[in-house]
Design a protein around this motif. Structure first.
Motif, short mmCIF file in Angstrom:
data_model
loop_
_atom_site.label_atom_id
_atom_site.label_comp_id
_atom_site.label_asym_id
_atom_site.label_seq_id
_atom_site.Cartn_x
_atom_site.Cartn_y
_atom_site.Cartn_z
N GLU A 7 0.84 -1.20 0.00
CA GLU A 7 0.00 0.00 0.00
C GLU A 7 0.87 1.25 0.00
O GLU A 7 1.84 1.34 0.75
CB GLU A 7 -0.91 0.02 1.23
CG GLU A 7 -1.97 -1.07 1.22
CD GLU A 7 -2.95 -0.92 2.37
OE1 GLU A 7 -3.64 0.13 2.41
OE2 GLU A 7 -3.01 -1.83 3.21
N GLY A 8 0.51 2.17 -0.86
CA GLY A 8 1.15 3.48 -0.92
C GLY A 8 0.06 4.47 -1.30
O GLY A 8 -1.01 4.46 -0.69
N VAL A 9 0.30 5.29 -2.31
CA VAL A 9 -0.80 6.15 -2.78
C VAL A 9 -1.89 5.30 -3.41
O VAL A 9 -3.05 5.69 -3.46
CB VAL A 9 -0.30 7.22 -3.79
CG1 VAL A 9 0.58 8.23 -3.09
CG2 VAL A 9 0.41 6.61 -4.98
N GLY A 49 -6.39 13.00 -13.50
CA GLY A 49 -5.13 12.76 -14.17
C GLY A 49 -3.91 12.82 -13.28
O GLY A 49 -2.80 13.09 -13.75
N LEU A 50 -4.10 12.54 -11.98
CA LEU A 50 -3.00 12.70 -11.02
C LEU A 50 -2.54 11.39 -10.41
O LEU A 50 -1.42 11.29 -9.91
CB LEU A 50 -3.44 13.65 -9.90
CG LEU A 50 -3.83 15.06 -10.34
CD1 LEU A 50 -4.40 15.84 -9.15
CD2 LEU A 50 -2.65 15.79 -10.95
N GLY A 51 -3.38 10.36 -10.44
CA GLY A 51 -3.08 9.13 -9.72
C GLY A 51 -1.94 8.33 -10.32
O GLY A 51 -1.07 7.83 -9.60
N ALA A 52 -1.93 8.17 -11.65
CA ALA A 52 -0.86 7.40 -12.28
C ALA A 52 0.48 8.07 -12.04
O ALA A 52 1.47 7.41 -11.71
CB ALA A 52 -1.14 7.25 -13.77
N LEU A 105 3.76 6.56 -10.21
CA LEU A 105 5.05 6.52 -10.91
C LEU A 105 6.11 7.27 -10.11
O LEU A 105 7.25 6.80 -9.98
CB LEU A 105 4.90 7.11 -12.31
CG LEU A 105 4.09 6.26 -13.30
CD1 LEU A 105 3.76 7.06 -14.55
CD2 LEU A 105 4.86 4.99 -13.67
N LYS A 106 5.73 8.42 -9.58
CA LYS A 106 6.67 9.19 -8.77
C LYS A 106 7.08 8.43 -7.52
O LYS A 106 8.23 8.52 -7.04
CB LYS A 106 6.05 10.55 -8.38
CG LYS A 106 6.98 11.47 -7.62
CD LYS A 106 6.33 12.81 -7.34
CE LYS A 106 7.27 13.74 -6.57
NZ LYS A 106 6.62 15.05 -6.28
N GLU A 107 6.15 7.66 -6.98
CA GLU A 107 6.42 6.85 -5.80
C GLU A 107 7.34 5.67 -6.12
O GLU A 107 7.87 5.01 -5.22
CB GLU A 107 5.09 6.35 -5.23
CG GLU A 107 5.15 5.76 -3.84
CD GLU A 107 3.78 5.35 -3.34
OE1 GLU A 107 3.43 5.72 -2.20
OE2 GLU A 107 3.05 4.66 -4.08
N ALA A 134 -2.62 6.82 -19.66
CA ALA A 134 -1.63 7.28 -20.64
C ALA A 134 -0.23 7.38 -20.05
O ALA A 134 0.76 7.10 -20.73
CB ALA A 134 -2.05 8.64 -21.19
N HIS A 135 -0.13 7.77 -18.78
CA HIS A 135 1.19 7.92 -18.16
C HIS A 135 1.87 6.57 -17.95
O HIS A 135 3.10 6.46 -18.08
CB HIS A 135 1.07 8.68 -16.84
CG HIS A 135 0.59 10.08 -17.02
ND1 HIS A 135 1.38 11.09 -17.53
CD2 HIS A 135 -0.62 10.66 -16.77
CE1 HIS A 135 0.71 12.22 -17.57
NE2 HIS A 135 -0.51 11.99 -17.13
N PHE A 136 1.09 5.53 -17.63
CA PHE A 136 1.66 4.20 -17.54
C PHE A 136 2.10 3.70 -18.92
O PHE A 136 3.18 3.13 -19.08
CB PHE A 136 0.65 3.21 -16.95
CG PHE A 136 0.43 3.34 -15.48
CD1 PHE A 136 1.49 3.24 -14.59
CD2 PHE A 136 -0.85 3.55 -14.96
CE1 PHE A 136 1.29 3.34 -13.22
CE2 PHE A 136 -1.06 3.66 -13.60
CZ PHE A 136 0.01 3.56 -12.72
#
Length: 384
Positions: free
Chosen positions: A45-47, A129-132, A136-138, A324-326
């Motif tokens: 578990e993270g974001v 549009g912030l979750g992916a 990724l940042k995590e 799209a970011h993934f």
């Protein structure tokens, strides 16, 4: 939930009754994590929530993604499991997306039939549009390296269980803009002594429509929409300032960049003609979603093996997708799964009476399991 007493519809309707907005999905995350843990998966578990399922000694890994967040909409549905959180509802089917992926995790944990690793990715805050990007940042892809990634979105209006996708562009980008006009307010009876930001703003609104109709190639698929017009005027006061806000959809980076250039040219030109100043803020929330050739071919093959109707080269969608970011980070495929043509399940996405069709859940589970076994086989399989 006790996975020994499993019901896809009951699981999905529980998600529906307790929707949560982006980055507020605490109950949802806990439920997803608990379900995966009961199946014996490795859970992180993270974001978001990540479940890892390994089978055999294969070293290949793929990712399957579902979104968890709901929308700030007051539900008007009349079914027996409406949202219990006023002003929040699953109006896009993320409750169904989670259910299908959890169902697939259960099916694969009980009868793997694959060789390698499946990474189940449950991401927050798709709608903005912030979750992916947060995942990724995590470092989700560094912690759980995958070679390919896949995602399903339901599609009201399409036949139940129809799979549609395409190689290349599948979803448009979304950019938001705000144009601020600084003029001169004044008395409504003496417009000659002011610089009326409403009249100037209206001129800009109309001129922006020429971007799609006259500045981009026919068939570009771009959309420029002004969605808000705010001023500081009153019934007898001409406004000195105004703000135009809106939304841009584009199907290529080139078109997206050109739209921003044209928007700045138009706003600056109208402002110069009227002797006022303008500021244009333009930022992209969602990039274009692009499907890779190999994963798309795999989706089409798996869908056909599962006995589903397949549209293999559908037109790109005008909506945008955080996946799209993934897909920009690793090869992937985004596909649409028909939610039903008529009745309650034909209601459009984001409508206050929308409901995911429970008949679609087992179809999604069957597709996911077929895709995993196609991409992570013990040996080459032929389903022809």
């Amino acid at each position: 939930m006790d996975t020994d007493d499993f019901s896809l519809s009951r699981l999905r309707r529980d998600f529906h009754r307790f929707p949560e907005l982006g980055f507020q999905e605490s109950r949802t995350k806990a439920k997803v994590a608990s379900f995966l843990q009961e199946l014996g998966l490795e859970v992180h578990e993270g974001v978001g929530v990540v479940g890892v399922l390994r089978s055999g000694d294969g070293n290949r890994a793929i990712g399957l993604r579902a979104d968890m967040d709901a929308l700030p909409i007051h539900e008007a549905s009349r079914h027996e499991y409406p949202s219990e959180r006023p002003g929040v509802m699953h109006a896009c089917g993320h409750d169904g997306h989670m259910t299908m992926l959890l169902g697939a995790a259960r099916a694969l944990a009980g009868d793997p039939g694959f060789c390698g690793t499946v990474v189940f990715i449950f991401q927050p805050n798709e709608e903005h549009g912030l979750g992916a990007r947060a995942m990724l940042k995590e470092g989700v892809l560094e912690r759980f390296p995958i070679e390919e990634i896949y995602a399903i979105h339901n599609l009201p209006g399409a036949p139940v269980g129809q799979v549609s996708t395409r190689p290349g562009l599948i979803c448009s980008s979304e950019s938001l803009f705000e144009i601020t006009i600084s003029g001169q307010g004044g008395h409504a009876s003496m417009p000659q002594a002011s610089k009326d930001s409403i009249a100037i703003g209206a001129e800009i609104v109309l001129a922006l429509q020429t971007i799609v109709s006259r500045k981009l190639p026919p068939g570009a698929g771009a959309v420029v929409s002004v969605t808000e017009f705010q001023t500081d005027g009153q019934r007898n006061v001409l406004p000195g300032t105004a703000a135009l806000k809106g939304d841009v959809r584009a199907r290529s980076l080139e078109d997206r960049n050109n739209i921003e250039i044209f928007m700045r040219q138009i706003a600056g030109g109208v402002a110069l003609a009227h002797g006022v100043s303008v500021n244009v803020d333009f930022h992209t929330e969602f990039i274009e979603t692009t499907n890779a050739k190999g994963p798309t071919e795999a989706v089409i093959r798996a869908a056909r093996c599962a006995g589903l109707d397949v549209m293999s080269n559908r037109q790109p969608m005008s909506f945008s997708e955080d996946f799209a970011h993934f897909a920009a980070a690793v090869p992937g495929c985004f596909l649409l799964l028909g939610n039903g043509e008529v009745g309650a399940h034909g209601q459009p996405l984001h409508s206050n009476d929308y409901d995911f069709n429970d008949d679609v859940s087992p179809i999604g589970v069957a597709f996911w399991t077929e895709l995993v076994r196609d991409r992570l086989p013990f040996k080459q399989q032929d389903c022809n």
